[in-house]
Design a protein around this motif. Structure first.
Motif, PDB file in Angstrom:
ATOM      1  N   GLY A   1     -29.270  -0.981  -6.916  1.00  0.00           N
ATOM      2  CA  GLY A   1     -28.323  -0.529  -6.504  1.00  0.00           C
ATOM      3  C   GLY A   1     -28.148   0.773  -5.709  1.00  0.00           C
ATOM      4  N   ALA A   2     -29.471   1.646  -6.108  1.00  0.00           N
ATOM      5  CA  ALA A   2     -29.638   2.813  -5.694  1.00  0.00           C
ATOM      6  C   ALA A   2     -29.908   2.685  -4.005  1.00  0.00           C
ATOM      7  N   PRO A   3     -30.458   2.094  -3.604  1.00  0.00           N
ATOM      8  CA  PRO A   3     -30.904   2.175  -2.018  1.00  0.00           C
ATOM      9  C   PRO A   3     -29.372   1.681  -1.434  1.00  0.00           C
ATOM     10  N   GLU A   4     -28.500   0.836  -2.060  1.00  0.00           N
ATOM     11  CA  GLU A   4     -27.130   0.804  -1.175  1.00  0.00           C
ATOM     12  C   GLU A   4     -26.329   1.740  -1.433  1.00  0.00           C
ATOM     13  N   LYS A   5     -26.197   2.688  -2.753  1.00  0.00           N
ATOM     14  CA  LYS A   5     -25.484   3.755  -2.899  1.00  0.00           C
ATOM     15  C   LYS A   5     -26.072   4.776  -1.719  1.00  0.00           C
ATOM     16  N   ALA A   6     -27.236   5.184  -1.520  1.00  0.00           N
ATOM     17  CA  ALA A   6     -27.647   6.118  -0.810  1.00  0.00           C
ATOM     18  C   ALA A   6     -27.442   5.579   0.741  1.00  0.00           C
ATOM     19  N   GLN A   7     -27.274   4.119   0.978  1.00  0.00           N
ATOM     20  CA  GLN A   7     -26.957   4.150   2.397  1.00  0.00           C
ATOM     21  C   GLN A   7     -25.540   4.160   2.661  1.00  0.00           C
ATOM     22  N   MET A   8     -24.481   3.944   1.541  1.00  0.00           N
ATOM     23  CA  MET A   8     -23.194   4.016   1.595  1.00  0.00           C
ATOM     24  C   MET A   8     -22.862   5.639   1.901  1.00  0.00           C
ATOM     25  N   GLY A   9     -23.676   6.632   1.158  1.00  0.00           N
ATOM     26  CA  GLY A   9     -23.422   8.126   1.199  1.00  0.00           C
ATOM     27  C   GLY A   9     -23.820   8.440   2.601  1.00  0.00           C
ATOM     28  N   LEU A  10     -25.075   7.631   3.205  1.00  0.00           N
ATOM     29  CA  LEU A  10     -25.276   8.313   4.555  1.00  0.00           C
ATOM     30  C   LEU A  10     -24.301   7.703   5.643  1.00  0.00           C
ATOM     31  N   THR A  11     -23.764   6.799   5.596  1.00  0.00           N
ATOM     32  CA  THR A  11     -22.684   6.204   6.428  1.00  0.00           C
ATOM     33  C   THR A  11     -21.677   7.137   6.364  1.00  0.00           C
ATOM     34  N   LEU A  12     -21.314   7.835   5.320  1.00  0.00           N
ATOM     35  CA  LEU A  12     -20.185   8.706   5.246  1.00  0.00           C
ATOM     36  C   LEU A  12     -20.556   9.873   5.717  1.00  0.00           C
ATOM     37  N   LEU A  13     -21.795  10.408   5.823  1.00  0.00           N
ATOM     38  CA  LEU A  13     -22.151  11.582   6.251  1.00  0.00           C
ATOM     39  C   LEU A  13     -22.364  11.584   7.977  1.00  0.00           C
TER      40      LEU A  13
ATOM     41  N   MET B   1       0.955  -1.125   0.054  1.00  0.00           N
ATOM     42  CA  MET B   1      -0.023  -0.069   0.085  1.00  0.00           C
ATOM     43  C   MET B   1       0.978   1.322   0.099  1.00  0.00           C
ATOM     44  N   THR B   2       0.373   2.415  -0.548  1.00  0.00           N
ATOM     45  CA  THR B   2       1.348   3.411  -0.541  1.00  0.00           C
ATOM     46  C   THR B   2       0.360   4.409   0.638  1.00  0.00           C
ATOM     47  N   PRO B   3       1.600   5.044   1.180  1.00  0.00           N
ATOM     48  CA  PRO B   3       0.681   6.024   2.131  1.00  0.00           C
ATOM     49  C   PRO B   3      -0.435   6.943   1.821  1.00  0.00           C
ATOM     50  N   ASP B   4      -0.637   7.349   0.463  1.00  0.00           N
ATOM     51  CA  ASP B   4      -1.669   8.119   0.120  1.00  0.00           C
ATOM     52  C   ASP B   4      -3.006   7.412  -0.320  1.00  0.00           C
ATOM     53  N   LYS B   5      -2.794   6.070  -0.666  1.00  0.00           N
ATOM     54  CA  LYS B   5      -3.568   5.187  -1.130  1.00  0.00           C
ATOM     55  C   LYS B   5      -3.547   3.753  -0.321  1.00  0.00           C
ATOM     56  N   PRO B   6      -4.039   3.898   0.817  1.00  0.00           N
ATOM     57  CA  PRO B   6      -3.789   2.792   1.518  1.00  0.00           C
ATOM     58  C   PRO B   6      -5.253   1.810   1.672  1.00  0.00           C
TER      59      PRO B   6
ATOM     60  N   GLU C   1      -9.713   6.497  -0.094  1.00  0.00           N
ATOM     61  CA  GLU C   1     -10.865   6.084   0.738  1.00  0.00           C
ATOM     62  C   GLU C   1     -12.134   6.535  -0.039  1.00  0.00           C
ATOM     63  N   PRO C   2     -12.348   7.635  -0.930  1.00  0.00           N
ATOM     64  CA  PRO C   2     -13.231   7.823  -2.070  1.00  0.00           C
ATOM     65  C   PRO C   2     -13.174   6.815  -2.971  1.00  0.00           C
ATOM     66  N   GLU C   3     -12.303   6.581  -3.513  1.00  0.00           N
ATOM     67  CA  GLU C   3     -12.270   5.631  -4.528  1.00  0.00           C
ATOM     68  C   GLU C   3     -12.652   4.164  -4.041  1.00  0.00           C
ATOM     69  N   ALA C   4     -12.480   3.741  -2.933  1.00  0.00           N
ATOM     70  CA  ALA C   4     -12.708   2.467  -2.345  1.00  0.00           C
ATOM     71  C   ALA C   4     -14.331   2.510  -2.009  1.00  0.00           C
ATOM     72  N   LEU C   5     -14.464   3.454  -1.518  1.00  0.00           N
ATOM     73  CA  LEU C   5     -16.131   3.721  -1.160  1.00  0.00           C
ATOM     74  C   LEU C   5     -16.918   3.567  -2.372  1.00  0.00           C
ATOM     75  N   ARG C   6     -16.589   4.209  -3.415  1.00  0.00           N
ATOM     76  CA  ARG C   6     -17.166   4.081  -4.608  1.00  0.00           C
ATOM     77  C   ARG C   6     -17.346   2.837  -5.295  1.00  0.00           C
ATOM     78  N   LEU C   7     -15.850   2.155  -5.605  1.00  0.00           N
ATOM     79  CA  LEU C   7     -16.116   0.610  -5.850  1.00  0.00           C
ATOM     80  C   LEU C   7     -16.872   0.023  -5.059  1.00  0.00           C
ATOM     81  N   GLU C   8     -16.722  -0.137  -3.796  1.00  0.00           N
ATOM     82  CA  GLU C   8     -17.557  -0.871  -2.607  1.00  0.00           C
ATOM     83  C   GLU C   8     -18.780  -0.976  -3.253  1.00  0.00           C
ATOM     84  N   ALA C   9     -19.518   0.528  -3.249  1.00  0.00           N
ATOM     85  CA  ALA C   9     -20.859   0.712  -3.672  1.00  0.00           C
ATOM     86  C   ALA C   9     -21.383   0.170  -4.808  1.00  0.00           C
ATOM     87  N   GLU C  10     -20.510   0.370  -6.064  1.00  0.00           N
ATOM     88  CA  GLU C  10     -20.870  -0.274  -7.304  1.00  0.00           C
ATOM     89  C   GLU C  10     -20.678  -1.669  -7.245  1.00  0.00           C
ATOM     90  N   LEU C  11     -19.913  -2.287  -6.503  1.00  0.00           N
ATOM     91  CA  LEU C  11     -19.999  -3.898  -6.615  1.00  0.00           C
ATOM     92  C   LEU C  11     -21.127  -4.392  -5.693  1.00  0.00           C
TER      93      LEU C  11
END
Length: 192
Positions: A115-127, A1-6, A70-80
């Motif tokens: 997938g829309a409910p899952e994406k909404a809940q992922m966003g809610l978790t971040l908020l 892992m790189t420090p800026d992309k762990p 983290e934002p890249e990981a969250l987006r990919l996780e939500a998409e999967l």
């Protein structure tokens, strides 16, 4: 892992099926992907882990993508999660991204894209995480208007109710027991 992309995105797979099928998708750093196996929780994911181990097999941990922010990981996780679907929506995954009791009832004439409910809940978790971190950083508590203003959650709608989103987030965190109200009308992070 790189420090800026762990971050990485991983799948837990059931080896009893050929090919092994994912039953959980997650994101993490360090040993997060393997932590589930050390102490399975009391969720459908934990039940599946115990079931696999009880059958004499070992859960497969697959790192799907590494070296992410983290934002890249969250987006990919939500998409999967959206692509595979949760068991609650007829899919494969034991992920419980929709809080219990909050699943909406179907209404005639309304379509909910897959997938829309899952994406909404992922966003809610971040908020909610951002609001909780803000409250934890201010032991004296925070007011709803401060949350709305300083975290950029204030609506610019022309009406007079600009802080509903932050108030809703604080309410959800209070219901979860993560934030309480002080006698001074401030919201204080609960120490656990």
């Amino acid at each position: 892992m790189t420090p800026d992309k762990p971050y990485y995105v991983y799948a837990l797979k059931d080896p009893r099926q050929h090919p092994a099928r994912p039953f959980y998708i997650g994101k993490g750093t360090g040993t997060r992907a393997h932590d589930h196996l050390i102490r399975p929780d009391h969720t459908p994911k934990g039940d599946r882990i115990r079931e696999i181990e009880g059958a004499g097999a070992q859960v497969l941990v697959s790192y799907l993508v590494e070296h992410l922010t983290e934002p890249e990981a969250l987006r990919l996780e939500a998409e999967l999660i959206a692509a595979f679907g949760t068991q609650a929506s007829g899919g494969l995954l034991t992920n419980t991204v929709l809080p219990s009791g909050l699943g909406g009832k179907a209404r005639p004439g309304l379509s909910v894209p897959a997938g829309a409910p899952e994406k909404a809940q992922m966003g809610l978790t971040l908020l909610k995480d951002a609001v909780l971190e803000f409250a934890q950083a201010n032991p004296g508590g925070v007011k709803n208007a401060e949350v709305a203003s300083l975290l950029g959650l204030r609506s610019d709608y022309g009406g007079g109710s600009k802080d509903y989103l932050s108030y809703s987030l604080l309410g959800l965190l209070m219901r979860e027991g993560k934030i309480g109200r002080s006698g001074k009308g401030r919201h204080v992070a609960q120490v656990k």
